[in-house]
Write a protein that holds these residues in place. Structure first.
Motif, PDB file in Angstrom:
ATOM      1  N   PHE A  45     -44.378  -8.731   9.223  1.00 41.61           N
ATOM      2  CA  PHE A  45     -44.759  -9.470  10.613  1.00 41.61           C
ATOM      3  C   PHE A  45     -43.596 -10.164  10.925  1.00 41.61           C
ATOM      4  O   PHE A  45     -43.088 -10.167  12.287  1.00 41.61           O
ATOM      5  N   TYR A  84     -42.784  -0.529  12.358  1.00 35.13           N
ATOM      6  CA  TYR A  84     -44.116  -0.629  12.735  1.00 35.13           C
ATOM      7  C   TYR A  84     -45.234   0.447  12.135  1.00 35.13           C
ATOM      8  O   TYR A  84     -46.178   0.379  11.692  1.00 35.13           O
ATOM      9  N   SER A 127     -48.134  -0.272   9.513  1.00 34.31           N
ATOM     10  CA  SER A 127     -49.055  -1.042  10.889  1.00 34.31           C
ATOM     11  C   SER A 127     -50.222  -1.624  10.034  1.00 34.31           C
ATOM     12  O   SER A 127     -50.733  -2.735  10.269  1.00 34.31           O
ATOM     13  N   LYS A 128     -50.540  -1.210   8.737  1.00 38.38           N
ATOM     14  CA  LYS A 128     -51.644  -1.661   8.020  1.00 38.38           C
ATOM     15  C   LYS A 128     -51.228  -3.166   7.538  1.00 38.38           C
ATOM     16  O   LYS A 128     -51.948  -3.867   7.575  1.00 38.38           O
ATOM     17  N   VAL A 176     -39.948   0.180  16.170  1.00 34.48           N
ATOM     18  CA  VAL A 176     -40.821   1.009  16.055  1.00 34.48           C
ATOM     19  C   VAL A 176     -41.231   1.699  14.634  1.00 34.48           C
ATOM     20  O   VAL A 176     -42.474   1.897  14.353  1.00 34.48           O
ATOM     21  N   MET A 236     -52.617 -10.213  10.673  1.00 36.24           N
ATOM     22  CA  MET A 236     -53.352 -10.607  11.895  1.00 36.24           C
ATOM     23  C   MET A 236     -54.871 -10.931  11.667  1.00 36.24           C
ATOM     24  O   MET A 236     -55.321 -12.102  11.954  1.00 36.24           O
ATOM     25  N   SER A 237     -55.503 -10.075  10.881  1.00 35.42           N
ATOM     26  CA  SER A 237     -56.817 -10.417  10.605  1.00 35.42           C
ATOM     27  C   SER A 237     -56.896 -11.622   9.432  1.00 35.42           C
ATOM     28  O   SER A 237     -58.094 -12.328   9.903  1.00 35.42           O
ATOM     29  N   SER A 284     -55.157 -14.302   9.601  1.00 37.17           N
ATOM     30  CA  SER A 284     -54.746 -15.388  10.432  1.00 37.17           C
ATOM     31  C   SER A 284     -55.976 -15.692  10.987  1.00 37.17           C
ATOM     32  O   SER A 284     -56.188 -17.084  11.393  1.00 37.17           O
ATOM     33  N   VAL A 291     -49.270  -5.163   9.081  1.00 38.68           N
ATOM     34  CA  VAL A 291     -49.170  -5.999  10.233  1.00 38.68           C
ATOM     35  C   VAL A 291     -50.704  -6.514  10.938  1.00 38.68           C
ATOM     36  O   VAL A 291     -51.192  -7.546  10.745  1.00 38.68           O
ATOM     37  N   GLU A 292     -51.526  -5.443  10.692  1.00 40.32           N
ATOM     38  CA  GLU A 292     -52.975  -5.505  10.838  1.00 40.32           C
ATOM     39  C   GLU A 292     -53.763  -6.461  10.074  1.00 40.32           C
ATOM     40  O   GLU A 292     -54.465  -7.568  10.283  1.00 40.32           O
TER      41      GLU A 292
END
Lengths: 293, 277
Positions: free
Chosen positions: B201, B258, B262-263, B255, B269-270, B272, B265-266
């Motif tokens: 991230f 990511y 991507s997992k 790109v 975010m979740s 946080s 990063v997700e």
């Protein structure tokens, strides 16, 4: 629990570096800005305390009010597009299966990981009046509607806001989606067993539980909109003329280009006060929904 | 039953179409990086390139400082991310799992940082950097990047660390481990997922960071990738193909990062969101 008395040295070795770095880089400049906003400062040694004169000058300048209004428009576009679109799609995507969700998350989030410079330059070429993508599409569709999106003072702030919205709505979307998925399914099942339809479930159960997530996305969109800078700087240099100025732009120009650092600090203080006010209002407004549950 | 399935398929189609529309500008960018001026503007603006003009990319590389800018960004990103993750995890550990009497205020102090926007400190910070004679140096970017990302990372690590049972340290002490051994050998591996998520991230965030870099760096040789791409606005003003090539080249790292992660990063975010709420 680690006993602080026995491990005092170790604990300090873990906490002091962070505290020092943080104080020097964030806290000390913050205090400086607050203090210098009350001074006449040329960035070097000439500092003269002049009380609230900077603020008085600020409130008397036309550019200030234009920047303020631009900030509000920008924030408005962000809220509408990022949160509106983000919410709509978050709810819809949350109903899909896991694997399919992943595909959409990546698709919608991808622009977020691009550099803002790349996105802005791309959109400059898309919005170009003669040969840009959008006007080309209009041409293909046979519509005579062509716009000087970035050079028309009336549309420029909306064009730049839209670019920001396009790049980052995926971020709001992801925050909302993960929050929706975090709601235990028992709540929803219980409601459905009681016969509640989709909209009642949404309004009375999901939304109140999402109030924290909405606080976050609203704060991001509004504070982000009020302090917008990069899009204007890269795409229009604040133009045409000063039509797309924002408070941050005023701040940067006053300090680094004109040399009136005290005045710039005052603009910064106003900006932060705005964001703080917005955060407080958002918290107050979205806390009401907690009562519904 | 069938009506429902059709309905679902239609919705799916619209969602996918919307996704395609959302990404079309990027596809357009990719395509025009291979076209030449006439094709972009006159003959074939919307379609697939008729001919792949790799010379756009050659001009992009020779006319710009891409390798230098890449190196600058990479260096700054690596050090900033490692620094931020290290400082944040150690700080969060001391604050989450000890009975240090200052742990509450210390944590509040650092958390407040999340709400301090960059704009309000940039002016004194720029002046501080100048006065310390650190203008246009790597530390002038790395240290602020570390400082700005510590609050968020601390929040994530703190949440994670609070969920681990406290017996861990006790059994470690019984086994004769020191404070540092307990942290590095036992606790750190246990929060590895959080560490990885944060690394990914923060890497994305620092690599693309623009505002601070713009304010603090003006020497061409020190410019990070975003700044260099911006500098080309003037340089290549009418060579759209080459501009497109520059844009594509500079987007590839993040790109790819990511798409692979991507997992993570997700996850970042979740967590946080859940912790903030």
């Amino acid at each position: 629990m680690i006993n602080a008395k026995t491990h005092r040295g170790a604990i300090l070795s873990f906490t002091l570096p962070t505290l020092v770095v943080f104080s020097v880089v964030v806290f000390y400049p913050l205090l400086q800005t607050l203090f210098r906003s009350l001074c006449d400062w040329n960035g070097l040694f000439k500092i003269k305390f002049i009380g609230l004169k900077n603020f008085a000058n600020l409130f008397g300048e036309d550019l200030f009010y234009r920047s303020l209004v631009n900030g509000l428009w920008f924030a408005g576009v962000l809220v509408l597009v990022q949160i509106g679109l983000g919410s709509l799609l978050a709810f819809k995507i949350s109903e899909l299966r896991e694997k399919r969700q992943r595909f959409f998350i990546v698709t919608y989030f991808l622009p977020v990981v691009l550099s803002v410079v790349v996105v802005c330059q791309l959109w400059v070429s898309i919005l170009e009046p003669e040969s840009g993508l959008i006007n080309q599409i209009f041409k293909v569709l046979g519509l005579p509607f062509r716009q000087h999106w970035l050079t028309n003072p009336k549309t420029t702030i909306f064009a730049t806001a839209f670019v920001n919205a396009w790049q980052f709505w995926g971020y709001e979307f992801l925050i909302l989606l993960t929050s929706i998925k975090a709601i235990p399914s028992d709540y929803l099942d219980a409601a459905r067993i009681d016969g509640a339809g989709v909209w009642r479930v949404r309004w009375h159960i999901q939304l109140p539980l999402l109030s924290e997530a909405y606080k976050i996305v609203f704060t991001m969109a509004i504070a982000g909109g009020l302090s917008a800078f990069s899009q204007m700087y890269i795409m229009t240099s604040g133009g045409p003329g000063t039509a797309s100025y924002t408070l941050t732009y005023m701040m940067i120009r006053s300090s680094f280009y004109i040399g009136e650092y005290g005045y710039a600090c005052a603009a910064g203080v106003v900006l932060v006060a705005q964001c703080l006010l917005a955060t407080i209002l958002i918290n107050r407004f979205l806390n009401k929904n907690d009562g519904a549950l | 039953m069938i009506l429902r399935k059709i309905f679902r398929a239609v919705i799916f189609f619209f969602l996918a179409a919307f996704g395609a529309l959302n990404l079309y500008p990027l596809l357009w960018m990719l395509m025009y990086s291979f076209k030449d001026g006439t094709e972009i503007f006159v003959t074939n603006p919307l379609g697939f390139p008729q001919q792949f003009r790799f010379d756009n990319y050659v001009r992009a590389f020779t006319g710009t400082n891409i390798p230098t800018a890449f190196a600058n960004s990479a260096l700054v990103t690596v050090f900033s991310v490692i620094g931020a993750v290290f400082l944040a995890s150690t700080f969060a550990y001391a604050v989450a799992r000890s009975d240090w009497k200052w742990r509450g205020p210390a944590r509040m102090f650092v958390m407040m940082g999340m709400f301090i926007p960059l704009q309000i400190i940039i002016i004194p910070l720029a002046i501080l950097v100048r006065d310390l004679k650190l203008s246009n140096t790597y530390p002038s970017l790395i240290v602020p990047y570390i400082a700005f990302n510590i609050p968020f990372a601390t929040m994530i690590f703190y949440g994670y660390l609070r969920t681990l049972p406290f017996e861990l340290e006790e059994s470690a002490t019984i086994d004769g481990a020191t404070f540092y051994q307990a942290f590095f050998k036992i606790i750190m591996p246990m929060i590895a997922p959080a560490l990885i998520s944060m690394v990914i991230f923060l890497s994305l965030a620092v690599w693309n960071e623009f505002f601070l870099a713009l304010m603090l760096i003006n020497k061409t040789a020190m410019k990070t990738l975003p700044l260099m791409v911006l500098a080309f606005q003037g340089h290549f003003s009418t060579d759209w193909g080459a501009i497109g090539a520059v844009l594509v080249i500079s987007s590839i790292p993040t790109v790819l990062l990511y798409l692979f992660f991507s997992k993570q990063v997700e996850k970042a975010m979740s967590i946080s969101v859940i912790i903030k709420g």
